[in-house]
Design an enzyme around this catalytic site. Structure first.
Site, mmCIF file in Angstrom:
data_model
loop_
_atom_site.group_PDB
_atom_site.id
_atom_site.type_symbol
_atom_site.label_atom_id
_atom_site.label_comp_id
_atom_site.label_asym_id
_atom_site.label_seq_id
_atom_site.Cartn_x
_atom_site.Cartn_y
_atom_site.Cartn_z
ATOM 1 N N HIS A 1 0.978 -1.116 -0.067
ATOM 2 C CA HIS A 1 -0.274 0.020 -0.181
ATOM 3 C C HIS A 1 0.704 1.261 0.066
ATOM 4 O O HIS A 1 2.134 0.874 -0.226
ATOM 5 C CB HIS A 1 -1.038 -0.059 1.154
ATOM 6 C CG HIS A 1 -0.310 -0.164 2.503
ATOM 7 N ND1 HIS A 1 0.430 0.717 3.044
ATOM 8 C CD2 HIS A 1 -0.564 -0.966 3.358
ATOM 9 C CE1 HIS A 1 0.972 0.520 4.202
ATOM 10 N NE2 HIS A 1 0.298 -0.714 4.575
ATOM 11 N N HIS B 1 4.090 1.535 2.234
ATOM 12 C CA HIS B 1 5.141 0.727 1.867
ATOM 13 C C HIS B 1 5.917 1.516 0.487
ATOM 14 O O HIS B 1 6.910 1.623 0.635
ATOM 15 C CB HIS B 1 4.710 -0.679 1.285
ATOM 16 C CG HIS B 1 4.307 -1.640 2.212
ATOM 17 N ND1 HIS B 1 2.933 -2.191 2.122
ATOM 18 C CD2 HIS B 1 4.685 -1.768 3.630
ATOM 19 C CE1 HIS B 1 2.593 -2.618 2.892
ATOM 20 N NE2 HIS B 1 3.296 -2.677 3.935
ATOM 21 N N CYS C 1 3.107 -10.450 21.158
ATOM 22 C CA CYS C 1 2.380 -9.765 20.218
ATOM 23 C C CYS C 1 2.638 -10.416 18.661
ATOM 24 O O CYS C 1 3.579 -10.240 18.264
ATOM 25 C CB CYS C 1 2.461 -8.345 20.143
ATOM 26 S SG CYS C 1 1.456 -7.391 18.615
ATOM 27 N N CYS D 1 3.392 -7.577 16.071
ATOM 28 C CA CYS D 1 4.726 -6.870 15.967
ATOM 29 C C CYS D 1 5.806 -8.087 15.973
ATOM 30 O O CYS D 1 7.019 -8.179 15.871
ATOM 31 C CB CYS D 1 5.221 -6.386 17.268
ATOM 32 S SG CYS D 1 4.186 -4.933 17.522
ATOM 33 N N CYS E 1 -1.351 -4.171 23.112
ATOM 34 C CA CYS E 1 -0.244 -3.605 22.216
ATOM 35 C C CYS E 1 -0.656 -2.486 21.683
ATOM 36 O O CYS E 1 -1.793 -2.479 21.079
ATOM 37 C CB CYS E 1 0.274 -4.654 21.136
ATOM 38 S SG CYS E 1 1.020 -3.896 19.688
ATOM 39 N N HIS F 1 -1.156 -2.567 17.627
ATOM 40 C CA HIS F 1 -2.069 -3.365 16.931
ATOM 41 C C HIS F 1 -3.212 -3.683 17.869
ATOM 42 O O HIS F 1 -4.294 -4.128 17.188
ATOM 43 C CB HIS F 1 -1.429 -4.705 16.819
ATOM 44 C CG HIS F 1 -0.511 -4.681 15.749
ATOM 45 N ND1 HIS F 1 1.006 -4.708 16.220
ATOM 46 C CD2 HIS F 1 -0.411 -4.691 14.596
ATOM 47 C CE1 HIS F 1 1.712 -4.764 15.339
ATOM 48 N NE2 HIS F 1 1.142 -4.636 13.994
ATOM 49 N N LYS G 1 -4.270 5.155 11.397
ATOM 50 C CA LYS G 1 -3.372 4.788 10.550
ATOM 51 C C LYS G 1 -3.949 4.069 9.386
ATOM 52 O O LYS G 1 -4.907 3.298 9.540
ATOM 53 C CB LYS G 1 -2.318 3.710 11.643
ATOM 54 C CG LYS G 1 -1.159 3.685 11.114
ATOM 55 C CD LYS G 1 -0.288 2.592 12.027
ATOM 56 C CE LYS G 1 -0.176 1.221 11.214
ATOM 57 N NZ LYS G 1 0.362 0.248 12.000
ATOM 58 N N LYS H 1 -4.644 -2.747 6.644
ATOM 59 C CA LYS H 1 -5.407 -3.549 5.884
ATOM 60 C C LYS H 1 -6.763 -3.808 6.608
ATOM 61 O O LYS H 1 -7.704 -3.563 6.124
ATOM 62 C CB LYS H 1 -4.600 -4.897 5.833
ATOM 63 C CG LYS H 1 -5.381 -5.826 4.738
ATOM 64 C CD LYS H 1 -4.317 -6.984 4.534
ATOM 65 C CE LYS H 1 -5.363 -8.186 4.279
ATOM 66 N NZ LYS H 1 -4.715 -9.548 4.806
#
Ligand code: MSP
Length: 642
Positions: free
Chosen positions: A19, A22, A127, A130, A144, A147, A297, A300
């Site tokens: 996406h 990246h 996690c 991570c 976390c 996430h 953020k 996905k």
């Protein structure tokens, strides 16, 4: 020593498709590689995919594929995505490749032999997002924060890397090399962990009974290595640690690029791993913020992913590269909004740079038949001043890029671009032409052409396609690694031909974002077709070239009560129009006013005079009164409406 440059991106997990997050890091790395190449460095750019670990197994399982099949497919999608958006990386490393696995085993064995890896028992909160254990301090309300889920408690016997042994060394190292991790806020983040917490040793294995999708430990076949220990080593495995020429050449000058999500593994695990393996630490860790969609953020799971290829198809490659560099302050988060992309394209690229190039090439076509005109040192064309400005912005540009302040760098260059537009407005080449001051006109145009060529070289790592087009028009190839050459303002040859001007950055009508587009489609369906009868579509409207022009002279047309003859400065030329405003305005009232001109009307003959265009005025309902549309003085002559 030979000038060398090595840049890396994180290797991306293959549990999701690429996406724009990246794409940002990858485009930045591509930009840096091109920038250093341009400066005569031997430059190397690495990216790749991270293919082991629990996440990948889970994702493959969901797609009913083996981890290898799944990794092959997604890794291929990453590669294709980078090709699609014009990324030119020198290597692409996959952690499932044999060349990578061999180096991981080598490093593990070395650290094990040294006594820095031991076997032990550990229980902690893991996690899976991570792919690491979190400390109590890192969790927020038991979750976390990255996430937003509760980590799993895992207890098992494993191998551990004595990370704690290197804690003191790392603190001293970071303090002695203050830009080791940059920008400073991330250095402080890492130092604060190191100075306030006792580092726990790093669990570096997983029993095969729980996870076998990984690299087997060289000293225990019942275990595979932990995904971060595996992944970080890509930065040296790809360049052939320890014996390959590439490793000798590019290590340790490496510049790692990452986002703030993976600071801890890169800022703490990686340097201590390198130290334990007797490998020199990397040169710099460069950390950027997140692109956020609205307030959240991009990820996905949130369903607001933007695909890099789609974005570039819609706006253009140079345009997105420019937007990325200019819009995000390196280190801070930025909002990803298509509105801002359109603004950057229309203001910075179309208005400032595009307009400058277009005006200049059009004038040069008109006055010098597309030939590079001669510079006359005795003419008073302000060369010293432009050259000084160019030199300053060039140095600011380079210096800020070298220090990873990309938005400042680009802005400095654009200040120069804008100053050239002002130079045209001030020196008014069309006026000079009318006064037949040929040497002055020739020198002004030469100054502009040299400046544009210089800019095209500097922007070539950002606007790859546009600079290629400018070079093609100028019959040049760029490639001046000694910038003193372009500073000299003497790179063009008298009389050389300059190709036809082309619109490099078409303006974009303010449209809707993809999400809104869907809504619009919906609305369209509900609207009856004949509701649009008699309307024109935006493309038709945009054919009309309406621009800001200034009235330089005005006089009554003899024998007519209604007509004024106006001499205009349109930003690209001087022209005359015949306007039916004499009953509403005297010549004195309109002189000096900035108005809106329809610049691409076919010329007409009115009262035996040629009229080249039409000005815009508003009539009252009964058409009794007529008002010129007067434009604010701050808007530069030549600006296009749209
Ligand atoms: N596999 C690990 C990295 C191992 S490196 C030895 C990983 N992969 S990832 O697929 O999650 O990629 C994370 C990286 O993608 C970030 O560090 C950043 O470079 C990029 N980005 C992902 N989302 C992003 C944004 N929303 N904004 C900016 N960059 C983002 O972590």
């Amino acid at each position: 020593m030979e000038k060398r440059f090595y840049v890396t991106t994180p290797i991306y997990y293959v549990n999701a498709e690429p996406h724009i997050g990246h794409a940002y890091t990858t485009i930045l790395a591509d930009f840096l590689k091109r920038f250093y190449l341009m400066r005569g460095y031997d430059a190397f750019f690495l990216t790749g995919t991270d293919e082991h670990g629990d996440k990948i197994v889970k994702a493959a399982h969901e797609k009913k594929a083996t981890p290898q099949e799944y990794a092959d497919r997604i890794s291929g999608i990453f590669k294709a995505a980078w090709t699609e958006i014009g990324i030119v990386n020198d290597d692409f490393i996959r952690t499932t490749e044999e060349r990578h696995k061999a180096v991981v085993r080598k490093v593990l064995q070395k650290v094990y032999d040294k006594g820095d890896i031991y076997f032990g028992n550990y229980g902690g909160y893991y996690c899976f997002g991570c792919e690491r254990f979190l400390t109590e301090k890192e969790m927020v309300e038991g979750k976390c924060p990255e996430h937003n889920r509760k980590p799993d408690y895992i207890e098992e016997s494993n191998y551990f890397f004595k990370m704690s042994k290197y804690q003191k060394w790392l603190i001293d190292y970071i303090k002695a090399k203050p830009d080791f991790i940059r920008p400073e806020r991330y250095k402080n983040e890492v130092l604060s962990i190191l100075e306030n917490e006792e580092l726990e040793d790093l669990c570096i294995s997983r029993p095969k009974t729980r996870l076998d999708w990984g690299i087997e430990l060289p000293f225990d076949e019942n275990y595979v290595t932990y995904v971060w220990f595996d992944a970080l080593i890509n930065y040296i495995s790809a360049i052939g640690y320890p014996d390959d020429e590439r490793f000798k050449k590019y290590w340790p000058v490496v510049q790692h690029l990452i986002a703030k999500d993976i600071v801890k593994p890169h800022g703490i695990f990686w340097p201590t791993m390198l130290k334990a393996a007797d490998i020199e630490p990397y040169a710099n860790l460069n950390v950027h913020g997140y692109w956020n969609m609205e307030e959240s953020k991009m990820s996905k799971s949130l369903g607001n992913v933007v695909r890099p290829g789609e974005l570039i198809k819609k706006y253009g490659n140079d345009q997105i590269r420019y937007f990325f560099l200019r819009e995000m302050t390196f280190g801070l988060d930025a909002k990803f909004a298509e509105d801002s992309i359109v603004n950057r394209i229309n203001f910075d690229l179309a208005n400032d740079l595009g307009n400058l190039i277009n005006r200049t090439l059009n004038m040069n076509k008109k006055y010098f038949d597309q030939k590079v005109p001669v510079f006359f040192p005795d003419s008073d064309a302000g060369r010293k001043d432009i050259q000084e400005k160019f030199r300053e912005s060039l140095h600011e540009y380079i210096n800020n890029i070298e220090n990873f302040r990309f938005s400042v760098a680009v802005e400095k260059l654009w200040e120069f671009v804008r100053s050239l537009n002002k130079y045209i407005d001030e020196y008014k080449p069309w006026q000079v032409a009318k006064e037949n001051k040929t040497e002055l006109l020739s020198s002004i145009m030469r100054n502009l052409l040299e400046a544009i060529y210089g800019i095209s070289v500097l922007i070539s790592p950002v606007c790859v396609e546009a600079s290629g087009k400018i070079w093609a028009a100028f019959g040049k190839k760029g490639g001046h690694d000694d910038f003193r050459e372009i500073e000299s303002f003497n790179l063009l040859n008298d009389g050389d031909n300059i190709g036809d001007p082309e619109i490099l950055f078409p303006r974009i009508e303010k449209e809707t974002s993809p999400v809104q587009e869907k809504e619009q489609v919906q609305v369209k369906k509900d609207t009856k077709e004949n509701d649009t009868e008699g309307l024109i579509d935006i493309k038709e409207f945009l054919k009309v070239d309406i621009r800001v022009a200034q009235i330089i002279e005005a006089e009554k047309v003899e024998g007519s009560e209604k007509l004024l003859e106006l001499k205009l400065d349109s930003g690209i030329d001087n022209r005359t129009i015949i306007a039916g405003i004499a009953q509403h305005y005297s010549p004195e009232q309109v002189k000096g006013k900035k108005i809106l001109l329809v610049a691409n009307l076919k010329p007409a003959t009115i009262f035996k005079r040629k009229s080249q265009g039409m000005l815009l005025a508003a009539k009252t309902q009964d058409a009794g009164e007529l008002n010129l549309i007067i434009v604010d003085d701050r808007v530069p002559v030549g600006s296009r409406l749209g």
